[in-house]
Design an enzyme around this catalytic site. Structure first.
Site, PDB file in Angstrom:
ATOM      1  N   ASN A  15       0.828  -1.715  -0.248  1.00 50.35           N
ATOM      2  CA  ASN A  15      -0.139  -0.020   0.003  1.00 50.35           C
ATOM      3  C   ASN A  15       0.665   1.415  -0.191  1.00 50.35           C
ATOM      4  OD1 ASN A  15      -0.793   2.153   1.239  1.00 50.35           O
ATOM      5  ND2 ASN A  15      -2.845   1.510   2.140  1.00 50.35           N
ATOM      6  N   ASP A  73      -0.759  -3.927  10.113  1.00 51.48           N
ATOM      7  CA  ASP A  73      -2.229  -4.122   9.812  1.00 51.48           C
ATOM      8  C   ASP A  73      -3.113  -2.550  10.595  1.00 51.48           C
ATOM      9  OD1 ASP A  73      -3.677  -5.576   7.924  1.00 51.48           O
ATOM     10  OD2 ASP A  73      -5.031  -6.100   9.847  1.00 51.48           O
ATOM     11  N   SER A  74      -3.721  -2.651   9.561  1.00 56.92           N
ATOM     12  CA  SER A  74      -4.670  -1.356  10.389  1.00 56.92           C
ATOM     13  C   SER A  74      -6.140  -1.064   9.803  1.00 56.92           C
ATOM     14  CB  SER A  74      -4.010   0.278  10.389  1.00 56.92           C
ATOM     15  OG  SER A  74      -3.201   0.414   8.942  1.00 56.92           O
ATOM     16  N   PHE A 160      -4.791   8.651   2.939  1.00 55.10           N
ATOM     17  CA  PHE A 160      -4.712   7.649   2.103  1.00 55.10           C
ATOM     18  C   PHE A 160      -6.209   6.826   2.833  1.00 55.10           C
ATOM     19  CE2 PHE A 160      -2.066   6.278   4.901  1.00 55.10           C
ATOM     20  CZ  PHE A 160      -2.344   4.824   5.270  1.00 55.10           C
ATOM     21  N   GLY A 161      -6.576   5.843   2.542  1.00 57.19           N
ATOM     22  CA  GLY A 161      -7.225   5.141   2.731  1.00 57.19           C
ATOM     23  C   GLY A 161      -8.858   5.951   3.803  1.00 57.19           C
ATOM     24  N   ASP A 163      -9.448   7.975   5.566  1.00 58.83           N
ATOM     25  CA  ASP A 163      -8.978   9.350   5.464  1.00 58.83           C
ATOM     26  C   ASP A 163      -9.998  10.326   6.253  1.00 58.83           C
ATOM     27  OD1 ASP A 163      -6.876   8.248   7.285  1.00 58.83           O
ATOM     28  OD2 ASP A 163      -4.992   9.131   6.174  1.00 58.83           O
ATOM     29  N   LYS A 183      -0.660  15.377  10.441  1.00 58.44           N
ATOM     30  CA  LYS A 183      -1.791  14.062  10.878  1.00 58.44           C
ATOM     31  C   LYS A 183      -0.658  12.629  11.499  1.00 58.44           C
ATOM     32  CE  LYS A 183      -3.149  10.147   8.722  1.00 58.44           C
ATOM     33  NZ  LYS A 183      -3.191   9.227   7.721  1.00 58.44           N
ATOM     34  N   ARG A 189      -0.533   5.190  13.645  1.00 55.73           N
ATOM     35  CA  ARG A 189       0.112   4.487  13.165  1.00 55.73           C
ATOM     36  C   ARG A 189       1.923   5.310  14.231  1.00 55.73           C
ATOM     37  NH1 ARG A 189      -1.266   4.627   8.717  1.00 55.73           N
ATOM     38  NH2 ARG A 189      -2.398   2.100   8.999  1.00 55.73           N
TER      39      ARG A 189
END
Length: 200
Positions: A15, A73-74, A160-161, A163, A183, A189
């Site tokens: 990613n 992994d999140s 990303f994701g 967010d 951020k 993270r």
């Protein structure tokens, strides 16, 4: 025995957003490798927790390259959706992990659950499990969480994701509306990384 500091590491993710963010957390003197350098595909994530999936990736990539590997992994947990999407956060975006699709699905599921959800606070959290795995099978785990709520609409172009739909507690803006440099200091993270920083 004093831990030998890590001077080179493979970041075990395909990613690009995660790769960029993890690389930014590492001290500048650490030499960083990516899975692209070795043309590696990701293993199947068959774990039932963030921690077990992070371990699957770290172990797999470390064995393939014989390097120390840091994997993450999140995902996003939404309380009214029984903590979904959770470990399936990327999979909600379909085969290509399209997060626009994933965010649409979040809104669809919230509509199904409660048509009035936009008038309420929809509590959620981001969770990140980090694992460092050494070729000698030594491993270290770390977990970071940041709580907040779901934004009524997608906002912001950074990040990303998920967010663009997550507003952390104490803030009015989504992660995607924040400057990346800011951020990176406050998210899940960063919190997980603080606990393992001493190895670098």
């Amino acid at each position: 025995m004093k831990n030998k500091k890590i001077s080179k590491i493979l970041i075990g993710t395909n990613n690009p957003g995660k790769l960029r963010e993890i690389a930014n957390l590492l001290p500048k003197k650490v030499k960083v490798f990516s899975t692209k350098d070795f043309n590696l595909k990701s293993p199947n994530e068959t774990g039932k927790t963030f921690k077990s999936n992070a371990l699957i990736k770290a172990k797999y990539f470390s064995k393939k390259t014989n390097l120390i590997c840091l994997s993450d992994d999140s995902g996003l947990e939404i309380d009214v959706l029984k903590k979904k999407p959770g470990i399936y956060s990327a999979r909600w975006g379909g085969k290509k992990s399209d997060f626009n699709k994933a965010m649409q699905r979040v809104y669809k599921e919230l509509d199904k659950k409660d048509k009035e959800w936009k008038k309420k606070k929809v509590s959620a959290r981001f969770i990140c499990a980090l694992v460092i795995y050494w070729p000698n099978r030594k491993k270290i785990y770390s977990l970071g969480k940041v709580s907040g709520k779901i934004s009524k609409t997608k906002k912001g172009k950074n990040g990303f994701g998920y967010d663009p739909i997550f507003i952390p507690n104490g803030h009015k803006r989504t992660f995607a509306e924040m400057r990346k440099s800011y951020k990176y200091k406050i998210d899940h993270r960063a919190k997980a990384f603080k606990k393992i920083k001493r190895f670098f």
